[in-house]
Design a protein around this motif. Structure first.
Motif, short mmCIF file in Angstrom:
data_model
loop_
_atom_site.label_atom_id
_atom_site.label_comp_id
_atom_site.label_asym_id
_atom_site.label_seq_id
_atom_site.Cartn_x
_atom_site.Cartn_y
_atom_site.Cartn_z
N ILE A 36 14.85 60.75 32.93
CA ILE A 36 13.41 60.42 32.94
C ILE A 36 12.86 60.51 34.36
N GLU A 37 13.67 60.01 35.32
CA GLU A 37 13.24 60.08 36.72
C GLU A 37 13.11 61.54 37.17
N VAL A 38 14.09 62.37 36.78
CA VAL A 38 14.05 63.79 37.17
C VAL A 38 12.80 64.46 36.61
N ILE A 39 12.49 64.19 35.34
CA ILE A 39 11.33 64.83 34.70
C ILE A 39 10.04 64.31 35.35
N THR A 40 9.95 62.98 35.58
CA THR A 40 8.73 62.41 36.19
C THR A 40 8.52 63.01 37.57
N ARG A 41 9.60 63.06 38.36
CA ARG A 41 9.46 63.56 39.73
C ARG A 41 9.12 65.04 39.76
N SER A 42 9.77 65.80 38.90
CA SER A 42 9.51 67.24 38.90
C SER A 42 8.07 67.54 38.47
N THR A 43 7.61 66.92 37.38
CA THR A 43 6.24 67.20 36.91
C THR A 43 5.20 66.68 37.93
N GLY A 44 5.51 65.55 38.59
CA GLY A 44 4.59 65.03 39.62
C GLY A 44 4.50 65.99 40.79
N THR A 45 5.67 66.45 41.25
CA THR A 45 5.69 67.38 42.38
C THR A 45 4.90 68.64 42.04
N TRP A 46 5.12 69.18 40.83
CA TRP A 46 4.44 70.43 40.47
C TRP A 46 2.94 70.24 40.30
N THR A 47 2.52 69.03 39.89
CA THR A 47 1.08 68.76 39.82
C THR A 47 0.48 68.92 41.22
N LEU A 48 1.13 68.28 42.20
CA LEU A 48 0.62 68.32 43.56
C LEU A 48 0.66 69.75 44.11
N VAL A 49 1.76 70.46 43.83
CA VAL A 49 1.89 71.83 44.33
C VAL A 49 0.77 72.70 43.74
N PHE A 50 0.51 72.56 42.45
CA PHE A 50 -0.54 73.39 41.84
C PHE A 50 -1.93 73.02 42.37
N LEU A 51 -2.13 71.74 42.66
CA LEU A 51 -3.43 71.35 43.26
C LEU A 51 -3.59 72.04 44.61
N LEU A 52 -2.52 72.01 45.41
CA LEU A 52 -2.61 72.62 46.75
C LEU A 52 -2.74 74.15 46.67
N ILE A 53 -2.00 74.76 45.73
CA ILE A 53 -2.12 76.22 45.59
C ILE A 53 -3.55 76.58 45.20
N THR A 54 -4.14 75.78 44.29
CA THR A 54 -5.53 76.05 43.87
C THR A 54 -6.47 75.94 45.07
N LEU A 55 -6.19 74.95 45.93
CA LEU A 55 -7.05 74.78 47.12
C LEU A 55 -6.84 75.88 48.16
N CYS A 56 -5.74 76.64 48.04
CA CYS A 56 -5.49 77.75 48.97
C CYS A 56 -6.34 78.96 48.63
N VAL A 57 -6.85 79.04 47.39
CA VAL A 57 -7.51 80.26 46.94
C VAL A 57 -8.72 80.61 47.81
N THR A 58 -9.61 79.64 48.03
CA THR A 58 -10.82 79.95 48.81
C THR A 58 -10.51 80.38 50.24
N PRO A 59 -9.69 79.64 51.01
CA PRO A 59 -9.38 80.12 52.36
C PRO A 59 -8.74 81.51 52.36
N LEU A 60 -7.83 81.77 51.41
CA LEU A 60 -7.18 83.09 51.38
C LEU A 60 -8.18 84.20 51.06
N ARG A 61 -9.11 83.88 50.16
CA ARG A 61 -10.14 84.88 49.82
C ARG A 61 -10.97 85.21 51.04
N LYS A 62 -11.36 84.15 51.77
CA LYS A 62 -12.27 84.36 52.89
C LYS A 62 -11.55 84.94 54.10
N ILE A 63 -10.36 84.42 54.41
CA ILE A 63 -9.67 84.84 55.64
C ILE A 63 -9.02 86.22 55.44
N MET A 64 -8.35 86.40 54.28
CA MET A 64 -7.61 87.65 54.05
C MET A 64 -8.46 88.69 53.32
#
Ligand code: HEM
Length: 209
Positions: A36-64
């Motif tokens: 349960i801990e492994v699943i909670t931690r993995s899904t939590g980490t991936w939520t944060l990673v996907f939020l950050l990846i989504t936030l990378c889209v605008t800077p990458l569009r503009k800079i690159m």
């Protein structure tokens, strides 16, 4: 762009890999002593990673100049929502056994759960209004204003992580630093008058004669 025909499905499949990995580990009985801990931690980490990846889209569009990334943003944001739903379901089902009173007490009493829950709730209107029909209904201006909530949600995610770790805070700090850079970029774009280049060319205030 023509290459989006294969990029989109490829990214979609890639986004499902963290879930596929968990299913595989479960199937092969490799989730360790505390699944349960492994699943909670993995899904939590991936939520944060996907939020950050989504936030990378605008800077990458503009800079690159990668304008085509905009077509992936909605899908990436929805994957953040998908993983937080799995994260929350794991917590409420496997950790709390649907004992809503205990969940309520946890949300009230444990600050890291309070912040995580608030971030989850705030993500719901963004997921619901992510389709074109909703953009039209709200109007682009109001839609953009609403979707700025993602800055608060991602900050909440980092605080949630920071508050739950007991000793080594390196990981949440790394996520926090990445988020600070992504939000800092937006501040610079929103306030061009701050002109950092000019600021750094001048001697620091306390060195000025
Ligand atoms: C946007 C919302 C959220 C984000 C970004 C998020 C992210 C995270 C992260 C990164 C972790 C730690 C992973 C690790 O240790 O490697 C975590 C753990 C955890 N989260 Fe969340 N989370 C969110 C919402 C929630 C919600 C709504 C709940 C429950 C109400 C929750 C409950 C937990 C629990 C119980 C843990 C495990 C704590 C432990 O291992 O001691 N989270 N979350």
């Amino acid at each position: 762009m023509s290459h989006l025909i294969w990029v989109k499905p490829a990214v979609f499949i890639a986004c499902l890999l963290p879930l596929a990995r968990l299913i595989w580990l479960g199937y092969t009985d490799d989730l360790g002593a505390n699944p349960i801990e492994v699943i909670t931690r993995s899904t939590g980490t991936w939520t944060l990673v996907f939020l950050l990846i989504t936030l990378c889209v605008t800077p990458l569009r503009k800079i690159m100049g990668w304008g085509w990334l905009i077509d992936l943003r909605r899908m990436l944001g929805l994957f953040a929502f998908f993983y937080v739903c799995l994260h929350f379901t794991t917590y409420i089902w496997l950790d709390q056994f649907f004992d809503l009173h205990s969940v309520y007490k946890d949300i009230i009493k444990r600050p890291f759960i309070t912040v995580g829950f608030a971030s989850f709730v705030l993500l719901i209107p963004l997921a619901v209004t992510s389709n074109d029909a909703m953009v039209r209904r709200l109007g682009v201006k109001r839609w953009r204003q609403l979707h700025r909530l993602v800055y608060i949600i991602a900050s909440g995610g980092v605080v949630h992580y920071l508050w739950l770790v007991k000793k080594d805070i390196t990981q949440p700090l790394i996520y926090g630093l990445i988020l600070a850079l992504l939000l800092g970029y937006r501040l610079l774009v929103a306030f061009p008058k701050w002109n950092l280049r000019r600021f750094f060319r001048q001697p620091l205030p306390f060195l000025r004669k």
